[in-house]
Structures are given as C-alpha cells and as structure tokens.
Motif scaffolding. Structure first.
Motif, PDB file in Angstrom:
ATOM      1  N   PRO A   1       0.825  -1.215   0.000  1.00 51.90           N
ATOM      2  CA  PRO A   1       0.000   0.000   0.000  1.00 51.90           C
ATOM      3  C   PRO A   1       0.858   1.265   0.000  1.00 51.90           C
ATOM      4  N   ASN A   2       0.339   2.325  -0.584  1.00 50.91           N
ATOM      5  CA  ASN A   2       1.097   3.571  -0.722  1.00 50.91           C
ATOM      6  C   ASN A   2       1.516   4.155   0.621  1.00 50.91           C
ATOM      7  N   TRP A   3       0.702   3.939   1.670  1.00 51.36           N
ATOM      8  CA  TRP A   3       1.029   4.559   2.947  1.00 51.36           C
ATOM      9  C   TRP A   3       2.358   4.066   3.514  1.00 51.36           C
ATOM     10  N   CYS A   4       2.760   2.873   3.129  1.00 51.98           N
ATOM     11  CA  CYS A   4       4.022   2.323   3.644  1.00 51.98           C
ATOM     12  C   CYS A   4       5.218   3.186   3.220  1.00 51.98           C
ATOM     13  N   SER A   5       5.102   3.837   2.064  1.00 50.06           N
ATOM     14  CA  SER A   5       6.191   4.661   1.528  1.00 50.06           C
ATOM     15  C   SER A   5       6.095   6.117   1.948  1.00 50.06           C
ATOM     16  N   ASP A   6       5.137   6.456   2.792  1.00 51.51           N
ATOM     17  CA  ASP A   6       4.986   7.819   3.308  1.00 51.51           C
ATOM     18  C   ASP A   6       5.810   7.933   4.585  1.00 51.51           C
ATOM     19  N   TYR A   7       6.876   8.701   4.512  1.00 57.92           N
ATOM     20  CA  TYR A   7       7.799   8.801   5.642  1.00 57.92           C
ATOM     21  C   TYR A   7       7.541  10.037   6.506  1.00 57.92           C
ATOM     22  N   THR A   8       6.326  10.586   6.421  1.00 59.27           N
ATOM     23  CA  THR A   8       5.943  11.683   7.299  1.00 59.27           C
ATOM     24  C   THR A   8       6.103  11.254   8.756  1.00 59.27           C
ATOM     25  N   GLN A   9       6.787  12.074   9.527  1.00 61.51           N
ATOM     26  CA  GLN A   9       7.091  11.700  10.912  1.00 61.51           C
ATOM     27  C   GLN A   9       5.881  11.864  11.830  1.00 61.51           C
ATOM     28  N   LYS A  10       5.722  10.898  12.728  1.00 58.55           N
ATOM     29  CA  LYS A  10       4.721  10.934  13.802  1.00 58.55           C
ATOM     30  C   LYS A  10       3.305  11.141  13.287  1.00 58.55           C
ATOM     31  N   GLN A  11       3.008  10.558  12.126  1.00 55.39           N
ATOM     32  CA  GLN A  11       1.699  10.713  11.520  1.00 55.39           C
ATOM     33  C   GLN A  11       0.654   9.810  12.175  1.00 55.39           C
ATOM     34  N   ASN A  12       1.113   8.675  12.701  1.00 57.57           N
ATOM     35  CA  ASN A  12       0.214   7.670  13.271  1.00 57.57           C
ATOM     36  C   ASN A  12       0.654   7.279  14.674  1.00 57.57           C
ATOM     37  N   THR A  13      -0.227   6.561  15.366  1.00 56.07           N
ATOM     38  CA  THR A  13       0.169   5.835  16.569  1.00 56.07           C
ATOM     39  C   THR A  13       0.201   4.349  16.211  1.00 56.07           C
ATOM     40  N   LEU A  14       0.552   3.505  17.173  1.00 54.58           N
ATOM     41  CA  LEU A  14       0.734   2.084  16.899  1.00 54.58           C
ATOM     42  C   LEU A  14      -0.094   1.230  17.852  1.00 54.58           C
TER      43      LEU A  14
ATOM     44  N   ILE B   1      10.685  -0.618  15.087  1.00 53.93           N
ATOM     45  CA  ILE B   1      11.091  -0.213  13.736  1.00 53.93           C
ATOM     46  C   ILE B   1      10.297   1.012  13.288  1.00 53.93           C
ATOM     47  N   GLU B   2       8.972   0.989  13.519  1.00 51.14           N
ATOM     48  CA  GLU B   2       8.131   2.134  13.142  1.00 51.14           C
ATOM     49  C   GLU B   2       8.571   3.410  13.867  1.00 51.14           C
ATOM     50  N   LYS B   3       8.922   3.284  15.120  1.00 53.70           N
ATOM     51  CA  LYS B   3       9.395   4.456  15.866  1.00 53.70           C
ATOM     52  C   LYS B   3      10.732   4.937  15.318  1.00 53.70           C
ATOM     53  N   TYR B   4      11.617   4.003  15.012  1.00 48.70           N
ATOM     54  CA  TYR B   4      12.951   4.328  14.492  1.00 48.70           C
ATOM     55  C   TYR B   4      12.871   4.998  13.126  1.00 48.70           C
ATOM     56  N   VAL B   5      11.987   4.495  12.265  1.00 45.62           N
ATOM     57  CA  VAL B   5      11.910   4.997  10.889  1.00 45.62           C
ATOM     58  C   VAL B   5      11.001   6.222  10.771  1.00 45.62           C
ATOM     59  N   LYS B   6       9.846   6.198  11.438  1.00 39.09           N
ATOM     60  CA  LYS B   6       8.832   7.232  11.232  1.00 39.09           C
ATOM     61  C   LYS B   6       8.422   7.987  12.493  1.00 39.09           C
ATOM     62  N   GLY B   7       8.979   7.624  13.617  1.00 35.38           N
ATOM     63  CA  GLY B   7       8.650   8.327  14.849  1.00 35.38           C
ATOM     64  C   GLY B   7       7.317   7.958  15.461  1.00 35.38           C
ATOM     65  N   ASN B   8       6.644   6.941  14.901  1.00 37.31           N
ATOM     66  CA  ASN B   8       5.341   6.524  15.427  1.00 37.31           C
ATOM     67  C   ASN B   8       5.521   5.726  16.720  1.00 37.31           C
ATOM     68  N   GLU B   9       4.673   5.993  17.717  1.00 33.37           N
ATOM     69  CA  GLU B   9       4.822   5.348  19.018  1.00 33.37           C
ATOM     70  C   GLU B   9       3.561   4.589  19.414  1.00 33.37           C
ATOM     71  N   ILE B  10       3.738   3.627  20.296  1.00 28.65           N
ATOM     72  CA  ILE B  10       2.635   2.780  20.781  1.00 28.65           C
ATOM     73  C   ILE B  10       1.645   3.612  21.610  1.00 28.65           C
ATOM     74  N   ASN B  11       0.364   3.488  21.261  1.00 24.45           N
ATOM     75  CA  ASN B  11      -0.685   4.094  22.085  1.00 24.45           C
ATOM     76  C   ASN B  11      -1.773   3.085  22.448  1.00 24.45           C
ATOM     77  N   TYR B  12      -1.721   1.894  21.832  1.00 22.24           N
ATOM     78  CA  TYR B  12      -2.743   0.874  22.076  1.00 22.24           C
ATOM     79  C   TYR B  12      -2.080  -0.478  22.320  1.00 22.24           C
ATOM     80  N   PHE B  13      -2.731  -1.297  23.121  1.00 17.98           N
ATOM     81  CA  PHE B  13      -2.322  -2.680  23.328  1.00 17.98           C
ATOM     82  C   PHE B  13      -3.526  -3.576  23.085  1.00 17.98           C
ATOM     83  N   TYR B  14      -3.337  -4.569  22.223  1.00 20.83           N
ATOM     84  CA  TYR B  14      -4.429  -5.446  21.789  1.00 20.83           C
ATOM     85  C   TYR B  14      -4.066  -6.876  22.145  1.00 20.83           C
TER      86      TYR B  14
END
Length: 270
Positions: A10-23, A37-50
């Motif tokens: 999917p196209n979103w995988c190639s979007d390197y905008t920082q901190k755009q999402n949570t995890l 890896i997501e935090k290292y590459v894109k700055g996204n951090e965990i906000n949910y636990f499933y």
C-alpha cells in the motif's frame, strides 16, 4: 526487497511523514520489534495494546489513526504476516502490508505462504541494514520462528524464495551454516516466545529478556512506560473452513487469521 514485491505494498508504507500515526502493539516480540522499527523509521509510538480479547489505550486524547503491528486488521493500516484469505477471492483489507495478502495466499494454497515474521517484512521494506553481529542476525531469525521453514525439506524451497524476494540471500547462507537447535537455544536463552501482558495496574510487562536484547539492533527494544486503560472488549472465536468459506459470513469483523488449512481465529465486536 525486490521491486516486484515492494510495488505491491500500500502507498502509505512509503509515506515517511514523521509521527503521523500511533501504533497498536499485540502480545509478542514480533509486534514489539515491529513497533520499534516504526518508531525508528517514522517516529510513530505505541498508544494501544491489543490482546485479541480487549484493546487498551494509553492516551485517549490522541486522535491520530493507529497502525496495527503484526495484526491482521479487517480495516485500517496494518503490518502483518498472517494468511487472511479463506478462498482465493476473499476480501482483503486494501491497507494491509502483508505479503500473504499481496500474493493471494489462501486456504487452498496455504503451503505456499510467507512463514516468517512481520519484523522481517518491515526490515526489508524499509531497507534497514542487517544487524552487525551473527548472534543479532540469528535473534532476528529466531523471532516468530522465522528460521523454521528452512529446516523442513518440503518447505525449504518456498522459504528461500521469500528470503530472495526480501533481498536477504545472505540469510539463506547463514541458515545453511547453522542448525535448528541453534535458534531454539536462542529462543530459550532470551525467552523470545514469552507473551506481553498488562498487569493489574495497567502497565505492560513480559518475561522476554528485553534488557539482554539491548544493543543487538540499532534501536531499543522496550515496552512503553505508559498506563493503559480498557477501551473496548471483543469476542474471540475459533472456527473451521468447512463451516465458513468466506469472511463475508462473519459480521462485525475486527481481526482475522487462518491458523492452518482448516482452522481460523478471528475477533469481532460483541
């Protein structure tokens, strides 16, 4: 990762905008390293636990959309390695970054599946260099038992084909030089197969030897020091392909994965 595979993501995988999402973290090391890896590459951090029966949230005020990590979400962005089709024409979430979904693996051709970790998929897609030491590379292969298919005579060719598609031909050489027992030893040494759980105070804990794993990779592998609270409860169920031939038969689906050619596990809203 080979171009012919990478272009299917999917196209979103190639979007390197920082901190755009949570995890969304799930209950094992594959998900935790994927989140790292997501935090290292894109700055996204965990906000949910499933935990497949409940979803917990740390910051209810954070309205950014979440990416499921090692999670076969029916809707929304996710990195995943599960088989998510019952039949070859079954609906697949168009936002899932999942080799088995992209290559149309289903119950009927289940033995052709990608049988390695979500972490390795992400590592390859993001073009991260392999770790510096032999032990650290072996730990990478030990996660989610990514080594296992190489030591099956019936599956080795398929396993090697996927490693080639990921651009990891050198891992084939390493697997040829090492044994199944070597990886089983690492799993035991570092408790790599232990689960991640939420304690009574709402904090995440695990028996995985996270302190000992620091330094093996270029980024830390650590649980967030956040307090989580219950957001939603789900219903988790096992079923069989002789009873359910399509995910269209399952209302209010949240997550879904085939466990083998005959059995499935899924989560729905109550």
């Amino acid at each position: 990762m080979k171009k012919e595979l990478r272009e299917k993501f999917p196209n979103w995988c190639s979007d390197y905008t920082q901190k755009q999402n949570t995890l969304i973290l799930t209950d094992d090391l594959d998900s935790l390293v994927g989140c790292a890896i997501e935090k290292y590459v894109k700055g996204n951090e965990i906000n949910y636990f499933y935990d497949f029966e409940n979803i917990f949230v740390a910051d209810k005020e954070d309205k950014r959309k979440a990416i499921g990590i090692d999670l076969a979400l029916h809707k929304g962005k996710s990195w995943c390695n599960h088989v998510v089709r019952i039949n070859q024409n079954d609906y697949v979430n168009p936002l899932t970054a999942n080799i088995n979904a992209l290559l149309k693996v289903h119950a009927g051709n289940y033995t052709k599946k990608y049988a390695m970790s979500t972490t390795l998929t992400m590592w390859s897609f993001y073009g991260l260099p392999l770790p510096a030491t032999k032990e650290s590379i072996m730990i990478l292969l030990a996660m989610d038992s990514s080594f296992l298919g190489h030591y099956s005579d019936a599956f080795r060719k398929t396993h090697n084909t996927y490693l080639h598609l990921l651009g990891f031909d050198e891992l084939i050489d390493l697997l040829n030089e090492t044994t199944k027992a070597d990886y089983l030893h690492l799993q035991q040494k570092y408790n790599l197969k232990s689960k991640i759980k939420l304690n009574n105070e709402g904090y995440l804990e695990t028996d995985i030897a996270l302190a000992e794993l620091q330094g093996f990779f270029d980024f830390p592998i650590e649980l967030p020091n956040k307090q989580f609270s219950l957001l939603t409860k789900f219903k988790t169920q096992d079923d069989y392909t002789y009873r359910i031939q399509s995910k269209d038969q399952i209302p209010n689906l949240i997550s879904f994965a085939l466990i083998n050619t005959r059995k499935m596990k899924y989560t729905t809203l109550y």
